[in-house]
Design a protein around this motif. Structure first.
Motif, PDB file in Angstrom:
ATOM      1  N   ILE A 127      45.994  10.664 -17.770  1.00 59.91           N
ATOM      2  CA  ILE A 127      46.905   9.535 -17.925  1.00 59.91           C
ATOM      3  C   ILE A 127      47.300   8.917 -16.593  1.00 59.91           C
ATOM      4  O   ILE A 127      47.933   7.869 -16.560  1.00 59.91           O
ATOM      5  CB  ILE A 127      48.157   9.945 -18.727  1.00 59.91           C
ATOM      6  CG1 ILE A 127      48.848  11.157 -18.090  1.00 59.91           C
ATOM      7  CG2 ILE A 127      47.777  10.225 -20.175  1.00 59.91           C
ATOM      8  CD1 ILE A 127      50.123  11.586 -18.815  1.00 59.91           C
ATOM      9  N   GLY A 128      46.877   9.522 -15.484  1.00 59.51           N
ATOM     10  CA  GLY A 128      47.058   8.908 -14.174  1.00 59.51           C
ATOM     11  C   GLY A 128      45.884   8.052 -13.768  1.00 59.51           C
ATOM     12  O   GLY A 128      45.745   7.709 -12.591  1.00 59.51           O
TER      13      GLY A 128
ATOM     14  N   GLN B  68      52.486  17.221 -19.224  1.00 61.35           N
ATOM     15  CA  GLN B  68      51.851  16.048 -19.819  1.00 61.35           C
ATOM     16  C   GLN B  68      52.190  15.925 -21.299  1.00 61.35           C
ATOM     17  O   GLN B  68      52.303  14.812 -21.825  1.00 61.35           O
ATOM     18  CB  GLN B  68      50.347  16.115 -19.617  1.00 61.35           C
ATOM     19  CG  GLN B  68      49.924  15.922 -18.168  1.00 61.35           C
ATOM     20  CD  GLN B  68      48.425  15.764 -18.034  1.00 61.35           C
ATOM     21  OE1 GLN B  68      47.835  14.852 -18.610  1.00 61.35           O
ATOM     22  NE2 GLN B  68      47.809  16.653 -17.273  1.00 61.35           N
TER      23      GLN B  68
ATOM     24  N   VAL C 261      55.359  14.079 -21.379  1.00 59.68           N
ATOM     25  CA  VAL C 261      55.121  12.652 -21.104  1.00 59.68           C
ATOM     26  C   VAL C 261      54.636  11.947 -22.363  1.00 59.68           C
ATOM     27  O   VAL C 261      55.136  10.871 -22.729  1.00 59.68           O
ATOM     28  CB  VAL C 261      54.104  12.482 -19.960  1.00 59.68           C
ATOM     29  CG1 VAL C 261      53.676  11.014 -19.833  1.00 59.68           C
ATOM     30  CG2 VAL C 261      54.686  12.970 -18.636  1.00 59.68           C
TER      31      VAL C 261
ATOM     32  N   PHE D 186      56.516   5.377 -19.676  1.00 65.41           N
ATOM     33  CA  PHE D 186      55.601   5.801 -18.619  1.00 65.41           C
ATOM     34  C   PHE D 186      55.806   5.004 -17.339  1.00 65.41           C
ATOM     35  O   PHE D 186      55.730   5.557 -16.238  1.00 65.41           O
ATOM     36  CB  PHE D 186      54.155   5.638 -19.111  1.00 65.41           C
ATOM     37  CG  PHE D 186      53.110   6.199 -18.183  1.00 65.41           C
ATOM     38  CD1 PHE D 186      52.764   7.543 -18.228  1.00 65.41           C
ATOM     39  CD2 PHE D 186      52.461   5.383 -17.265  1.00 65.41           C
ATOM     40  CE1 PHE D 186      51.787   8.059 -17.381  1.00 65.41           C
ATOM     41  CE2 PHE D 186      51.489   5.885 -16.413  1.00 65.41           C
ATOM     42  CZ  PHE D 186      51.154   7.234 -16.465  1.00 65.41           C
TER      43      PHE D 186
ATOM     44  N   MET E  30      56.022  10.059 -10.395  1.00 67.93           N
ATOM     45  CA  MET E  30      54.770   9.675  -9.752  1.00 67.93           C
ATOM     46  C   MET E  30      55.027   9.018  -8.396  1.00 67.93           C
ATOM     47  O   MET E  30      54.338   9.321  -7.406  1.00 67.93           O
ATOM     48  CB  MET E  30      53.978   8.734 -10.668  1.00 67.93           C
ATOM     49  CG  MET E  30      53.407   9.421 -11.900  1.00 67.93           C
ATOM     50  SD  MET E  30      52.364   8.333 -12.907  1.00 67.93           S
ATOM     51  CE  MET E  30      53.623   7.456 -13.871  1.00 67.93           C
TER      52      MET E  30
ATOM     53  N   ILE F 124      51.278  14.907 -13.494  1.00 70.63           N
ATOM     54  CA  ILE F 124      50.333  13.807 -13.745  1.00 70.63           C
ATOM     55  C   ILE F 124      49.418  13.671 -12.527  1.00 70.63           C
ATOM     56  O   ILE F 124      49.865  13.371 -11.427  1.00 70.63           O
ATOM     57  CB  ILE F 124      51.071  12.479 -13.999  1.00 70.63           C
ATOM     58  CG1 ILE F 124      51.986  12.614 -15.224  1.00 70.63           C
ATOM     59  CG2 ILE F 124      50.076  11.337 -14.183  1.00 70.63           C
ATOM     60  CD1 ILE F 124      52.931  11.443 -15.401  1.00 70.63           C
TER      61      ILE F 124
END
Length: 525
Positions: free
Chosen positions: A61-62, A190, A193, A205, A214, A382
């Motif tokens: 997802i990054g 995750q 998230v 997000f 992040m 992430i």
């Protein structure tokens, strides 16, 4: 038909729906979504997000994604660009002043804002039917409960583990080492998230605690990323580019993806009698390698953020291909142009789904190099992509690093169409190899009449940064012949790429093919 006395796999035939991807748990999750009443988009997103847990060295997802898709009863192919941008404060001059000529692969400067999550949320809302809570449920489950590490995943994990730095080493290593086959990988951060995104959508997000996590990890590494950079991230609808090869149309995602490179390569190959050559002979491998060198050189010159490039029409023009084809000596290798390939091997995941209404989705999703930048956020784990390494630092180049700009991307989903009817969503993974892989796959189908499974099973070759890599499926004689032509030939330590495809037959039957170079499969019902 394949020889059933030799190792191999049969394609999967079904009527209601098929998914082909690189991990069986993701393929199964996609089919489960279809059986629950979801459509191909729901299933593709569910499988893709789960692949970030099953193959965390490849995607997550990054990272970023590109998607091609059709709607039920409509032959139009739509495209969505889910790639993120450099932070607004980024400049190439800042890195040049440090004496750098390329963006460092494991630095915060290589991290562009993740674009995939916005794309998934947008597509779920506009094209899906089940909703985020349902389609993220499989990934949440496996992130919490864990996934046994598969053989190809363990191989790649070990190769790329040194990229991991800081807290990423605690999240993605087992007592400081890459996992063995069968060890259980969990990602509870995750899972949390994804639970928040399922509840509150994309803003969960791109703002608040998750975005702050992040940004803090990037700031600690000297990154210039801000809350505003994350908040402004949006996927962009666009129009595919199209080329023709021997009676079929090849549709590719437009720049900043490199799909136009595959079209140019096939346009060059049209000038040679490929069908008259041995499909596994030196002559074909040589001509293909020379075409790739020229097509990739054009890629490096022209492809960039579409807001910053103006030579796409020239790249796709028949006259351009004709002039390049004339440069190929059928008996002698040319020197590899500068920067034909990126510095090290990288890979990605690809998933394709076709449902009972013949909605087709071709989706590719990546963090670029193995484990991306190697930087992970501290709280949620992430892992952040290093797509910014796709920028160049040459002053005035279309693909020069700049704030708010998207880099040239290697990941490219594709579809084939015949007479306006989409006949096959497909993709070939493998970083820089992908355009070459698309051209090889299409040529296998059209020049040699292979079925999709045979077309992807066949040995591969790739002229990569001055070295012509031939998989072990080629004969020693072919290697000797190519060496005599001037190629520097070697057997790669890693299989070249991977691929997935679904053929949509005229009678409605679906035929799913999956590359044996990966752990995955095609499944249908």
């Amino acid at each position: 038909m394949r020889d059933f006395q030799l190792p191999g796999r049969s394609a999967v035939f079904a009527q209601n729906g098929v998914c082909a991807t690189s991990h069986p748990l993701a393929a199964q999750a996609a089919i489960d979504i279809l059986k629950r009443g979801g459509n191909a988009m729901d299933a593709a997103i569910a499988g893709a997000v789960l692949l970030g847990i099953c193959e965390p060295q490849m995607t997550g997802i990054g990272g970023d994604c590109f998607v091609l898709y059709t709607r039920p009863g409509d032959t139009t192919v739509h495209a969505l660009n889910g790639s993120g941008r450099a932070p607004a404060a980024a400049t190439a001059e800042r890195l040049r002043s440090q004496g750098l000529t390329t963006v460092p692969l494991t630095s915060a400067d290589a991290v562009t804002v993740p674009g995939a999550m916005d794309a998934f949320c947008h597509l779920s809302e506009t094209e899906g039917v089940l909703g985020l809570d349902a389609i993220l449920a499989p990934a949440i489950h496996y992130a919490d409960e864990g996934v046994p590490v598969a053989p190809r995943v363990a191989f790649d994990w070990g190769n790329d583990a040194e990229t991991l730095q800081g807290s990423a080493r605690q999240r993605y290593l087992f007592d400081g080492k890459a996992p063995q086959v069968g060890q259980i990988f969990r990602a509870p951060g995750q899972a949390e998230v994804l639970r928040r995104v399922a509840k509150d959508g994309r803003d969960a997000f791109y703002s608040g605690e998750i975005a702050e996590d992040m940004i803090a990890a990037l700031t600690a590494q000297g990154g210039l990323h801000t809350q505003d950079d994350f908040a402004q991230t949006r996927a962009t609808a666009t129009t595919p580019v199209c080329g023709q090869y021997k009676g079929i149309d090849l549709l590719e995602h437009p720049p900043n993806g490199q799909g136009a490179t595959a079209i140019l390569m096939l346009n060059i190959l049209k000038h040679f009698d490929i069908a008259g050559m041995d499909p596994l002979g030196a002559e074909r491998a040589h001509i293909e390698a020379e075409a790739a060198k020229l097509a990739y050189d054009a890629r490096n010159r022209f492809i960039a953020d579409p807001d910053h490039m103006s030579r796409l029409d020239h790249m796709l023009a028949a006259e351009t291909a004709a002039k390049l084809a004339a440069l190929i000596d059928p008996k002698r290798a040319m020197a590899a142009p500068k920067d034909v390939s990126e510095a090290v091997h990288k890979d990605t995941i690809y998933i394709t789904v076709v449902d009972k209404d013949r909605m087709a989705v071709s989706l590719i999703y990546s963090i670029f190099h193995g484990f991306g930048s190697g930087i992970a956020s501290d709280k949620f784990g992430i892992l952040l992509q290093n797509r910014g390494a796709g920028f160049c630092l040459d002053a005035g180049h279309a693909n020069e690093l700049a704030g708010g700009k998207r880099p040239m991307h290697t990941i490219i989903p594709a579809m084939l169409a015949d007479g306006g009817r989409v006949t096959m969503p497909f993709g070939v993974m493998g970083g820089a190899y992908q355009p070459n892989g698309h051209a090889r796959f299409v040529s296998n189908l059209q020049d040699f009449g292979m079925d999709p499974q045979a077309a992807m099973d066949a040995p591969r070759a790739f002229s990569d940064a001055g070295t012509f890599k031939l998989e072990r499926g080629y004969s020693d004689k072919v290697r000797r012949d190519l060496t005599e032509m001037g190629h520097k030939v070697e057997i790669p330590t890693t299989a070249i790429g991977g691929s997935q495809a679904i053929r949509i037959h005229e009678n409605g039957v679906l035929e799913g093919a999956s590359d044996p170079r990966k752990d995955g499969c095609a499944l249908g019902y």
